[in-house]
Design a protein around this motif. Sequence first.
Motif, mmCIF file in Angstrom:
data_model
loop_
_atom_site.group_PDB
_atom_site.id
_atom_site.type_symbol
_atom_site.label_atom_id
_atom_site.label_comp_id
_atom_site.label_asym_id
_atom_site.label_seq_id
_atom_site.Cartn_x
_atom_site.Cartn_y
_atom_site.Cartn_z
ATOM 1 N N TYR A 36 0.847 -1.178 0.000
ATOM 2 C CA TYR A 36 0.000 0.000 0.000
ATOM 3 C C TYR A 36 0.892 1.240 0.000
ATOM 4 O O TYR A 36 2.001 1.218 0.529
ATOM 5 N N PHE A 90 3.719 0.789 2.608
ATOM 6 C CA PHE A 90 3.461 -0.226 3.629
ATOM 7 C C PHE A 90 3.309 -1.591 2.978
ATOM 8 O O PHE A 90 2.534 -1.751 2.045
ATOM 9 N N TYR A 96 -5.937 -16.233 3.928
ATOM 10 C CA TYR A 96 -6.791 -16.412 2.760
ATOM 11 C C TYR A 96 -8.181 -15.816 2.939
ATOM 12 O O TYR A 96 -8.910 -15.633 1.978
ATOM 13 N N ASN A 97 -8.564 -15.492 4.168
ATOM 14 C CA ASN A 97 -9.877 -14.869 4.345
ATOM 15 C C ASN A 97 -9.824 -13.360 4.173
ATOM 16 O O ASN A 97 -10.866 -12.701 4.185
ATOM 17 N N PHE A 98 -8.634 -12.790 4.003
ATOM 18 C CA PHE A 98 -8.442 -11.347 3.780
ATOM 19 C C PHE A 98 -8.894 -10.488 4.949
ATOM 20 O O PHE A 98 -8.833 -9.261 4.862
ATOM 21 N N ASN A 99 -9.397 -11.079 6.015
ATOM 22 C CA ASN A 99 -10.128 -10.275 6.976
ATOM 23 C C ASN A 99 -9.297 -9.566 8.016
ATOM 24 O O ASN A 99 -9.818 -8.760 8.763
ATOM 25 N N LYS A 100 -8.046 -9.861 8.102
ATOM 26 C CA LYS A 100 -7.186 -9.145 9.037
ATOM 27 C C LYS A 100 -5.856 -8.940 8.348
ATOM 28 O O LYS A 100 -5.194 -9.889 7.977
ATOM 29 N N PHE A 101 -5.482 -7.692 8.186
ATOM 30 C CA PHE A 101 -4.208 -7.369 7.566
ATOM 31 C C PHE A 101 -3.163 -7.127 8.647
ATOM 32 O O PHE A 101 -3.440 -6.487 9.655
ATOM 33 N N PHE A 103 0.415 -5.278 8.985
ATOM 34 C CA PHE A 103 1.233 -4.306 8.271
ATOM 35 C C PHE A 103 2.633 -4.221 8.858
ATOM 36 O O PHE A 103 2.843 -4.447 10.044
ATOM 37 N N GLY A 104 3.555 -3.811 7.999
ATOM 38 C CA GLY A 104 4.863 -3.419 8.478
ATOM 39 C C GLY A 104 4.805 -1.987 8.999
ATOM 40 O O GLY A 104 3.757 -1.333 8.957
#
Lengths: 113, 115
Positions: A36, A90, A96-101, A103-104
């Motif tokens: 991002y 970032f 695979y559920n994409f629901n929690k990212f 981040f660095g």
Amino acid sequence: AQSVTQLDSQVPVFEEAPVELRCNYSSSVSVYLFWYVQYPNQGLQLLLKYLSGSTLVESINGFEAEFNKSQTSFHLRKPSVHISDTAEYFCAVSGYNFNKFYFGSGTKLNVKP
Amino acid sequence: EAGVTQFPSHSVIEKGQTVTLRCDPISGHDNLYWYRRVMGKEIKFLLHFVKESKQDESGMPNNRFLAERTGGTYSTLKVQPAELEDSGVYFCASSQWTREGNEQFFGPGTRLTVL
């Protein structure tokens, strides 16, 4: 658990020079990978993502990133940067559920004339 | 199409006061997320709504934080009472499942400063 490490907090570079922003992740499961970008006073924008298939992914503005499973890396590169690329970048992973990212801590790219 | 919006963009309050942050997701997005970035560190997940239900609130720091999403549209995040360590940038994101996955679209964030 998953975590993301961006080793460089700041990267200064001259215009038209190449740049690499490093990202390493740790995960006990397979993940999806993202970069991002946040331009000044704006929200996070998706730059590129790796979900499956070719390990080299590209963005529309000349950035590319390569997924390296053996090194658990997803470094971002651009062969020639512009002043307009000045922003904070970032790296992120999700399951695979994409629901929690996850981040660095971000890398500030400062492109100088 | 409007993106994710957040209000206010900045908030400065004193320790012990209450602050409420608002997020308006992209219309039609069932998923809404809150994240926080403290002092230039990594952006951390706080919680995830699916419509009006809390799907995952494992990232909420403590019970001084209360998130709501009444009616499954906009969401609020209340901090009461605020402490110094709550300072940071609070991001909201929304998403909707498609064949390409579940891309999260982020708002510009609310910068909270607790004095």
